[in-house]
Design a protein around this motif. Structure first.
Motif, mmCIF file in Angstrom:
data_model
loop_
_atom_site.group_PDB
_atom_site.id
_atom_site.type_symbol
_atom_site.label_atom_id
_atom_site.label_comp_id
_atom_site.label_asym_id
_atom_site.label_seq_id
_atom_site.Cartn_x
_atom_site.Cartn_y
_atom_site.Cartn_z
ATOM 1 N N LEU A 59 37.974 13.947 9.313
ATOM 2 C CA LEU A 59 37.037 12.873 9.831
ATOM 3 C C LEU A 59 35.838 12.480 8.954
ATOM 4 N N GLY A 60 35.357 13.299 7.917
ATOM 5 C CA GLY A 60 34.102 12.816 7.213
ATOM 6 C C GLY A 60 32.720 13.103 7.883
ATOM 7 N N LYS A 61 31.759 12.938 7.264
ATOM 8 C CA LYS A 61 30.458 13.252 7.906
ATOM 9 C C LYS A 61 30.090 12.724 9.144
ATOM 10 N N GLU A 62 30.284 11.105 8.945
ATOM 11 C CA GLU A 62 29.655 10.371 10.143
ATOM 12 C C GLU A 62 30.425 10.402 11.326
ATOM 13 N N LYS A 63 32.011 10.340 11.387
ATOM 14 C CA LYS A 63 32.785 10.517 12.251
ATOM 15 C C LYS A 63 32.736 11.930 12.853
ATOM 16 N N SER A 64 32.350 13.024 12.123
ATOM 17 C CA SER A 64 32.334 14.318 12.738
ATOM 18 C C SER A 64 31.215 14.516 13.461
ATOM 19 N N LYS A 65 30.140 13.530 13.104
ATOM 20 C CA LYS A 65 28.808 13.792 14.098
ATOM 21 C C LYS A 65 29.315 12.979 15.459
ATOM 22 N N LYS A 66 29.900 11.834 15.321
ATOM 23 C CA LYS A 66 30.078 11.089 16.439
ATOM 24 C C LYS A 66 31.025 12.149 17.285
ATOM 25 N N TYR A 67 31.999 12.876 16.799
ATOM 26 C CA TYR A 67 32.927 13.579 17.411
ATOM 27 C C TYR A 67 32.211 14.730 18.103
ATOM 28 N N HIS A 68 31.244 15.317 17.309
ATOM 29 C CA HIS A 68 30.341 16.176 17.929
ATOM 30 C C HIS A 68 29.480 15.656 19.001
ATOM 31 N N TYR A 69 28.919 14.624 19.129
ATOM 32 C CA TYR A 69 28.451 14.035 20.202
ATOM 33 C C TYR A 69 29.347 13.854 21.412
ATOM 34 N N PHE A 70 30.288 13.629 21.163
ATOM 35 C CA PHE A 70 31.516 13.627 22.162
ATOM 36 C C PHE A 70 31.761 14.949 22.910
ATOM 37 N N LEU A 71 31.803 15.855 21.966
ATOM 38 C CA LEU A 71 32.247 17.373 22.622
ATOM 39 C C LEU A 71 30.983 17.858 23.454
ATOM 40 N N VAL A 72 29.632 17.817 22.935
ATOM 41 C CA VAL A 72 28.446 18.105 23.661
ATOM 42 C C VAL A 72 28.120 17.242 24.835
ATOM 43 N N GLY A 73 28.402 15.890 24.466
ATOM 44 C CA GLY A 73 28.192 15.029 25.718
ATOM 45 C C GLY A 73 29.081 14.872 26.682
ATOM 46 N N GLY A 74 30.445 15.256 26.485
ATOM 47 C CA GLY A 74 31.437 15.280 27.278
ATOM 48 C C GLY A 74 31.392 16.544 28.206
ATOM 49 N N ALA A 75 30.821 17.868 27.552
ATOM 50 C CA ALA A 75 30.853 19.112 28.308
ATOM 51 C C ALA A 75 29.678 18.844 29.329
ATOM 52 N N MET A 76 28.556 17.976 28.977
ATOM 53 C CA MET A 76 27.427 17.984 30.072
ATOM 54 C C MET A 76 27.820 17.123 31.271
ATOM 55 N N ILE A 77 28.668 15.859 30.820
ATOM 56 C CA ILE A 77 29.264 14.935 31.713
ATOM 57 C C ILE A 77 30.174 15.983 32.659
ATOM 58 N N CYS A 78 31.169 16.602 32.310
ATOM 59 C CA CYS A 78 31.946 17.437 33.263
ATOM 60 C C CYS A 78 31.162 18.442 34.070
#
Length: 301
Positions: free
Chosen positions: A217-236
């Motif tokens: 993914l590279g640095k920036e997309k990996s960060k977005k993926y990270h936001y998705f994982l943590v944010g998605g966990a909180m939403i669930c």
């Protein structure tokens, strides 16, 4: 004493609390539904820890043999890399740990299911075999899946779905829909821990041809993926809180854990030097454990 300390270091004790997060949640739900068994709890904890230690030793061996653990790597020096443990010693330790994991698994499955639930017993023995293989094959061998960007899938499945749902089935002998959203949340947070580790090591992994998802993914997309994982966990978790509200405000206690998680995301967003990801690993892992404890205990109160 020195010999003991080097093995304790190789087992990477700081990773162990994260591995039992799913067991905590499943056990709390089991208690709520009147099917909790202290012996299953203890055996499940010991079995899970044996898998995590096996994974840590195998990762040390696999990355050490491949030369991935080198001077370019950020983070604590591994046992093989430092020379504290030889390849032969580590390989023997892995074999011993596999045997320990098998013995604990058989004991857990036999105590939980006996001969009355043969199909479930066989299913769990099969899952155990896959778990042992996954723990070893992450970095060991030519087809190591951690070198092909598939580690995230395995972490989500085994640290989330199998850990929470599987452990609950050990108690209840059936799946309950109430554990599905918590399992997804724990799986996403556990995957975020792996992603954080991989973001830290993007440069050294790229040089060593270890193609993690973060490298792809590279640095920036990996960060977005990270936001998705943590944010998605909180939403669930929030959806779970709404759907399974127990008329007690304590069932929403897990929201407190969102504070360190949001602070973590804020810090990750500001990181420009990969070294700055390292301190966040422990914080995210402990925040995941806190989330699990608050969600499970809150549901009981």
């Amino acid at each position: 004493m020195k010999n003991t300390l080097k093995w304790i270091s190789a087992m990477r004790l700081r990773t162990l609390p994260l591995s039992i997060s799913g067991i905590i949640i499943a056990s709390c739900f089991a208690e709520y539904n009147g099917v909790f068994d202290i012996k299953i709890f203890v055996l499940a904890i010991l079995t899970t820890l044996s898998y995590q230690i096996l994974s840590n030793l195998a990762n040390d061996y696999g990355d050490g043999v491949k030369g991935t653990d080198n001077d370019d790597r950020i983070g604590p020096q591994r046992a093989l890399q430092s020379g504290a443990i030889t390849k032969e010693e580590m390989f023997n330790a892995i074999r011993i740990n596999i045997l320990i994991s098998i013995v604990l698994t058989v004991g857990l499955v036999y105590y939980s299911f006996g001969s009355d639930n043969l199909l479930l017993a066989l299913l769990f023995l099969g899952l155990a075999g896959l778990a042992v293989r996954a723990a070893v094959k992450y970095t060991v061998g030519k087809s190591a899946y951690g070198y092909r960007g598939k580690g995230d899938i395995y972490v989500f499945v085994f640290f989330g779905l199998v850990s929470v749902i599987g452990c609950y089935v050990l108690y209840a002998k059936q799946i309950d829909h109430v554990v599905i959203l918590p399992a997804i949340s724990v799986g996403m947070l556990s995957t975020a821990v792996l992603n954080l580790n991989n973001m830290r090591d993007i440069i050294s992994d790229t040089k060593s041809n270890k193609i993690t998802l973060a490298v792809k993914l590279g640095k920036e997309k990996s960060k977005k993926y990270h936001y998705f994982l943590v944010g998605g966990a909180m939403i669930c978790a929030l959806v779970f809180g709404v759907l399974y509200y127990t008329s007690s405000p304590f069932s929403l206690l897990f929201i407190i854990s969102f504070i360190p998680l949001l602070i973590h995301l804020s810090k990750v967003k500001k990181v420009s030097n990969p070294k700055d990801f390292d301190p966040e690993l422990k914080k995210l892992a402990l925040s995941t454990v806190l989330f699990s404890v608050l969600l499970g205990v809150g549901y009981l109160l």
